[in-house]
Design a protein around this motif. Structure first.
Motif, PDB file in Angstrom:
ATOM      1  N   ARG A 131     -11.892   3.228   1.388  1.00 27.66           N
ATOM      2  CA  ARG A 131     -11.553   1.805   1.183  1.00 27.66           C
ATOM      3  C   ARG A 131     -12.791   0.942   1.392  1.00 27.66           C
ATOM      4  O   ARG A 131     -13.044  -0.001   0.637  1.00 27.66           O
ATOM      5  CB  ARG A 131     -10.463   1.364   2.177  1.00 27.66           C
ATOM      6  CG  ARG A 131      -9.064   1.753   1.783  1.00 27.66           C
ATOM      7  CD  ARG A 131      -8.065   1.054   2.687  1.00 27.66           C
ATOM      8  NE  ARG A 131      -8.013  -0.374   2.464  1.00 27.66           N
ATOM      9  CZ  ARG A 131      -7.683  -1.278   3.397  1.00 27.66           C
ATOM     10  NH1 ARG A 131      -7.382  -0.883   4.615  1.00 27.66           N
ATOM     11  NH2 ARG A 131      -7.647  -2.549   3.103  1.00 27.66           N
ATOM     12  N   SER A 165     -10.156   1.833  -5.141  1.00 29.42           N
ATOM     13  CA  SER A 165      -8.804   1.301  -5.264  1.00 29.42           C
ATOM     14  C   SER A 165      -7.832   2.287  -4.627  1.00 29.42           C
ATOM     15  O   SER A 165      -8.161   3.443  -4.395  1.00 29.42           O
ATOM     16  CB  SER A 165      -8.455   1.111  -6.734  1.00 29.42           C
ATOM     17  OG  SER A 165      -8.342   2.374  -7.346  1.00 29.42           O
ATOM     18  N   ARG A 166      -6.636   1.820  -4.356  1.00 25.10           N
ATOM     19  CA  ARG A 166      -5.655   2.669  -3.673  1.00 25.10           C
ATOM     20  C   ARG A 166      -5.291   3.894  -4.504  1.00 25.10           C
ATOM     21  O   ARG A 166      -5.181   5.003  -3.997  1.00 25.10           O
ATOM     22  CB  ARG A 166      -4.412   1.849  -3.338  1.00 25.10           C
ATOM     23  CG  ARG A 166      -4.723   0.747  -2.337  1.00 25.10           C
ATOM     24  CD  ARG A 166      -3.520  -0.091  -2.046  1.00 25.10           C
ATOM     25  NE  ARG A 166      -3.074  -0.867  -3.212  1.00 25.10           N
ATOM     26  CZ  ARG A 166      -2.018  -1.655  -3.213  1.00 25.10           C
ATOM     27  NH1 ARG A 166      -1.272  -1.749  -2.123  1.00 25.10           N
ATOM     28  NH2 ARG A 166      -1.677  -2.342  -4.281  1.00 25.10           N
ATOM     29  N   ARG A 215      -8.394 -11.843  -2.709  1.00 25.84           N
ATOM     30  CA  ARG A 215      -7.460 -10.767  -3.067  1.00 25.84           C
ATOM     31  C   ARG A 215      -8.159  -9.422  -2.930  1.00 25.84           C
ATOM     32  O   ARG A 215      -9.379  -9.335  -2.965  1.00 25.84           O
ATOM     33  CB  ARG A 215      -7.007 -10.936  -4.521  1.00 25.84           C
ATOM     34  CG  ARG A 215      -6.237 -12.185  -4.760  1.00 25.84           C
ATOM     35  CD  ARG A 215      -6.268 -12.540  -6.248  1.00 25.84           C
ATOM     36  NE  ARG A 215      -5.214 -13.496  -6.539  1.00 25.84           N
ATOM     37  CZ  ARG A 215      -3.936 -13.177  -6.667  1.00 25.84           C
ATOM     38  NH1 ARG A 215      -3.563 -11.916  -6.551  1.00 25.84           N
ATOM     39  NH2 ARG A 215      -3.027 -14.096  -6.913  1.00 25.84           N
ATOM     40  N   GLU A 216      -7.317  -8.369  -2.855  1.00 24.88           N
ATOM     41  CA  GLU A 216      -7.832  -7.010  -2.684  1.00 24.88           C
ATOM     42  C   GLU A 216      -8.863  -6.660  -3.764  1.00 24.88           C
ATOM     43  O   GLU A 216      -9.907  -6.082  -3.481  1.00 24.88           O
ATOM     44  CB  GLU A 216      -6.648  -6.031  -2.696  1.00 24.88           C
ATOM     45  CG  GLU A 216      -7.014  -4.573  -2.517  1.00 24.88           C
ATOM     46  CD  GLU A 216      -7.455  -4.199  -1.104  1.00 24.88           C
ATOM     47  OE1 GLU A 216      -7.222  -4.987  -0.161  1.00 24.88           O
ATOM     48  OE2 GLU A 216      -8.056  -3.118  -0.937  1.00 24.88           O
ATOM     49  N   ARG A 217      -8.560  -7.050  -4.998  1.00 28.15           N
ATOM     50  CA  ARG A 217      -9.455  -6.720  -6.112  1.00 28.15           C
ATOM     51  C   ARG A 217     -10.839  -7.344  -5.913  1.00 28.15           C
ATOM     52  O   ARG A 217     -11.864  -6.704  -6.153  1.00 28.15           O
ATOM     53  CB  ARG A 217      -8.829  -7.224  -7.413  1.00 28.15           C
ATOM     54  CG  ARG A 217      -9.639  -6.936  -8.652  1.00 28.15           C
ATOM     55  CD  ARG A 217      -8.933  -7.497  -9.866  1.00 28.15           C
ATOM     56  NE  ARG A 217      -7.691  -6.797 -10.141  1.00 28.15           N
ATOM     57  CZ  ARG A 217      -7.627  -5.668 -10.865  1.00 28.15           C
ATOM     58  NH1 ARG A 217      -8.733  -5.151 -11.361  1.00 28.15           N
ATOM     59  NH2 ARG A 217      -6.483  -5.079 -11.081  1.00 28.15           N
ATOM     60  N   ARG A 263     -12.682  -5.650  -3.128  1.00 29.29           N
ATOM     61  CA  ARG A 263     -13.230  -4.348  -3.509  1.00 29.29           C
ATOM     62  C   ARG A 263     -14.624  -4.499  -4.090  1.00 29.29           C
ATOM     63  O   ARG A 263     -15.529  -3.724  -3.794  1.00 29.29           O
ATOM     64  CB  ARG A 263     -12.313  -3.666  -4.527  1.00 29.29           C
ATOM     65  CG  ARG A 263     -11.063  -3.082  -3.918  1.00 29.29           C
ATOM     66  CD  ARG A 263     -10.643  -1.804  -4.605  1.00 29.29           C
ATOM     67  NE  ARG A 263     -10.475  -1.939  -6.043  1.00 29.29           N
ATOM     68  CZ  ARG A 263      -9.333  -2.261  -6.638  1.00 29.29           C
ATOM     69  NH1 ARG A 263      -8.260  -2.468  -5.914  1.00 29.29           N
ATOM     70  NH2 ARG A 263      -9.258  -2.370  -7.940  1.00 29.29           N
TER      71      ARG A 263
END
Ligand code: ATP
Ligand code: MG
Lengths: 226, 337
Positions: free
Chosen positions: A133, A138-139, B74-76, B79
């Motif tokens: 992570r 990505s998950r 956001r997660e994106r 990342r």
């Protein structure tokens, strides 16, 4: 070799049928492990990913999946095979015979496989997932490229275990005229009072299980050793 | 990097009340700096560092890294940001199913770097961490120190401007710790990578860091340059930490034991870089005809600057000792024990 056997056995004339029954068992088990294995794996991923603290933590989905697995898993196969007959008719068009047995085996084994695989997935250290992570994975990528490969060795052992269990379950196929070594032993060994036939079938099954176990152990050890 | 009023609370779980793991933290970290974060277990160090790459979302406050606000992303988006932030761990967290090469290739795959470039980058980094011959080894066949060097190489493949280290040396023996710290110093010096290093070992702070923040109960209770914090710790928790590597003054029990062996008055003197030197101190004592003995403490060197906390037992005619103590106190910070 045959001369050493009791004279009142029909095993000599039954060899072609025994090999055919062996083939049926192999095909039954192989199909089950292929399709049930894949479905079980997907179910295991669902269980693993939605559990508390999982990558796709989701209470509702997790509860539903667990209920499903816990509902089907404890049903003895001999009862299960009869209970899912209507579903078999719906899906494979018949409630008896080889297709119905394979259908029942797939359905029954996938829940067991799901639990076994889930337990193996849980052993992947959370830190390794955290590392992925932290790299920006990505998950879905983590599930496919970290979780599964990291748990591969125990998963193979899990599948080996399931394989042996499916061989065991397949013996019940005779109940709905599904064929295979199990029903052959019942029909021509047990019912005809021919223990030699029974024991020949047993020995073939034992040999089969030994080979599978050996393969599983070797493969898993090779992955572990690196 | 700029943290303002950063709060992280974990909601109450079954049988536990709400935990405020990070409590109203303000912290500034300059680019290219090595910032250490120390604190006892449960102080919130890991949580704070995990906020910096968004592994945990902050409950409130502001975290800016290079002008980008992290809180609320956001997660994106996070990342993409994480590609520029490397992280290393106490337990190394290498992928056991991949070779060293495979481990280093993983973040490059995520970043979408082409194979040729990957090849170049990986071999460059393996040379940098001194493991060019281990490319095709699996992690389980590496020693702890080698694993951490792989961890460092893996964290650096995408050329991040920030490296987070959560107890990166805590699982290693002192010799290996030293090696890994030297490697991290090289990372900082050669690539200009900002490093945020959590540790509970002051030895690590002293060897690696430029700045240090001390955490207690989720709060940052003290921050500053390592030399300043070591030479003049303010908070009790900081003093305890600093006391693990540099002697401040003898504890009550130690003092009582010392008194049975040494006659005279005990004075603790603080010598700091740029201030009066030992020769000045001893000259005063010599002039007054006061005999002295060093009974506790010593001279330390941190980041090229020396300082000392010396406890002396002074012996001589009462009047001379009185006079000497007065003069010493005028010269350097002195404390009679
Ligand atoms: N996921 C979580 N859920 C609930 N509470 C948590 C969680 N993670 C950490 N905490 C709590 O937050 C507090 C700070 O934990 P943290 O791991 O940041 O401490 P630490 O300073 O890193 O300690 P250590 O030196 O032991 O690693 C602790 O009280 C811990 O129990
Ligand atoms: Mg921690």
């Amino acid at each position: 070799m045959l001369t050493a056997l009791p004279t009142d056995t029909r095993v000599g004339e039954l060899w072609p049928d025994i090999w055919q029954a062996t083939g049926e068992t192999l095909l039954m088990v192989a199909l089950t492990m292929l399709i049930g294995g894949i479905l079980g794996l997907l179910l295991a991923l669902g269980l693993y990913l939605t559990r508390r603290g999982g990558l796709y933590e989701n209470r509702v989905v997790s509860a539903v999946l667990n209920l499903l697995v816990n509902f089907f898993r404890p049903i003895p196969f001999i009862i299960f095979i009869a209970a899912v007959q209507p579903a078999a008719r719906l899906v494979v068009g018949t409630g008896i015979g080889f297709p119905a047995v394979v259908f029942s085996l797939i359905l029954a084994s996938m829940f067991g496989i799901a639990r076994i695989v889930e337990q193996n997935l849980v052993t992947v250290p959370p830190g390794v997932i955290e590392a992925a992570r932290a790299m920006g994975a990505s998950r879905a990528r983590i599930a496919a490229t970290v979780v599964l490969p990291e748990a591969m060795a125990p998963i193979i052992l899990g599948y080996t275990f399931a394989f042996v269990a499916v061989v065991d379950m397949s013996a019940v196929a005779g109940l709905i005229a599904g064929g295979g070594l199990g029903s052959f032993a019942q029909t021509f060994g047990y019912r005809q009072y021919d223990p030699t036939v029974t024991w020949v079938c047993v020995l073939i099954l034992v040999a089969l299980v030994q080979v599978i176990q050996l393969l599983g152990n070797t493969l898993s050890a090779r992955i572990l050793r690196r | 990097m700029r943290l303002r009023n950063v709060i992280k609370t974990y909601p109450a779980a079954r049988g536990r009340s709400e935990v405020c793991a990070v409590d109203d933290v303000d912290l500034d970290i300059a680019a290219g700096d090595v910032q250490a974060i120390v604190g006892y277990s449960g102080a919130g160090k890991s949580t704070l560092v995990r906020l910096l790459n968004g592994l945990e979302p902050a409950t409130s406050g502001s975290i800016q890294i290079g002008g980008t606000e992290l809180v609320g992303l956001r997660e994106r988006q996070l990342r993409r940001l994480r590609l520029d932030i490397g992280m290393i761990f106490q337990q190394f967290n290498l992928f056991e199913s991949r070779t060293v090469w495979g481990n280093l290739a993983y973040p490059l795959d995520i970043a979408g770097v082409g194979k040729a470039e990957q090849q170049r980058r990986i071999s460059e980094l393996l040379h940098f961490v001194g493991l060019p011959d281990k490319a095709h080894t699996y992690p389980r066949n590496l020693s702890g120190g080698q694993k951490q060097r792989v961890g460092i190489a893996r964290a650096l493949t995408t050329n991040p401007s920030l490296l987070l280290a959560d107890e990166a040396t805590s699982a290693l023996d002192p010799e290996t710790t030293h090696e890994v710290l030297r490697l991290l110093k090289r990372v900082n010096a050669e690539f200009g990578t900002t490093i945020v290093a959590i540790t509970h070992e002051m030895e690590v702070v002293r060897e690696l860091a430029d700045h240090v923040a001390v955490m207690e109960n989720g709060r940052v209770v003290e921050t500053g340059r390592v030399y300043d914090v070591f030479s003049a710790p303010q908070q009790p928790v900081t003093r305890r930490f600093v006391g693990t590597v540099v002697d401040d003054e003898p504890s009550t029990e130690a003092l009582a034991a010392l008194r049975t062996r040494h006659p005279g008055r005990f004075v603790k003197l603080e010598l700091r870089e740029g201030g009066p030197r030992q020769t000045d101190v001893f000259a005063v004592l010599h002039e007054r005809g006061v005999a002295f003995e060093l009974v506790f403490g010593g001279i330390e060197e941190i980041q090229g600057a020396t300082f000392g906390n010396l406890t002396l037992a002074l012996d001589g005619p009462t009047a001379s000792v009185d006079e000497a103590v007065r003069e010493l106190a005028a010269l350097v910070p002195a404390k009679e024990l």
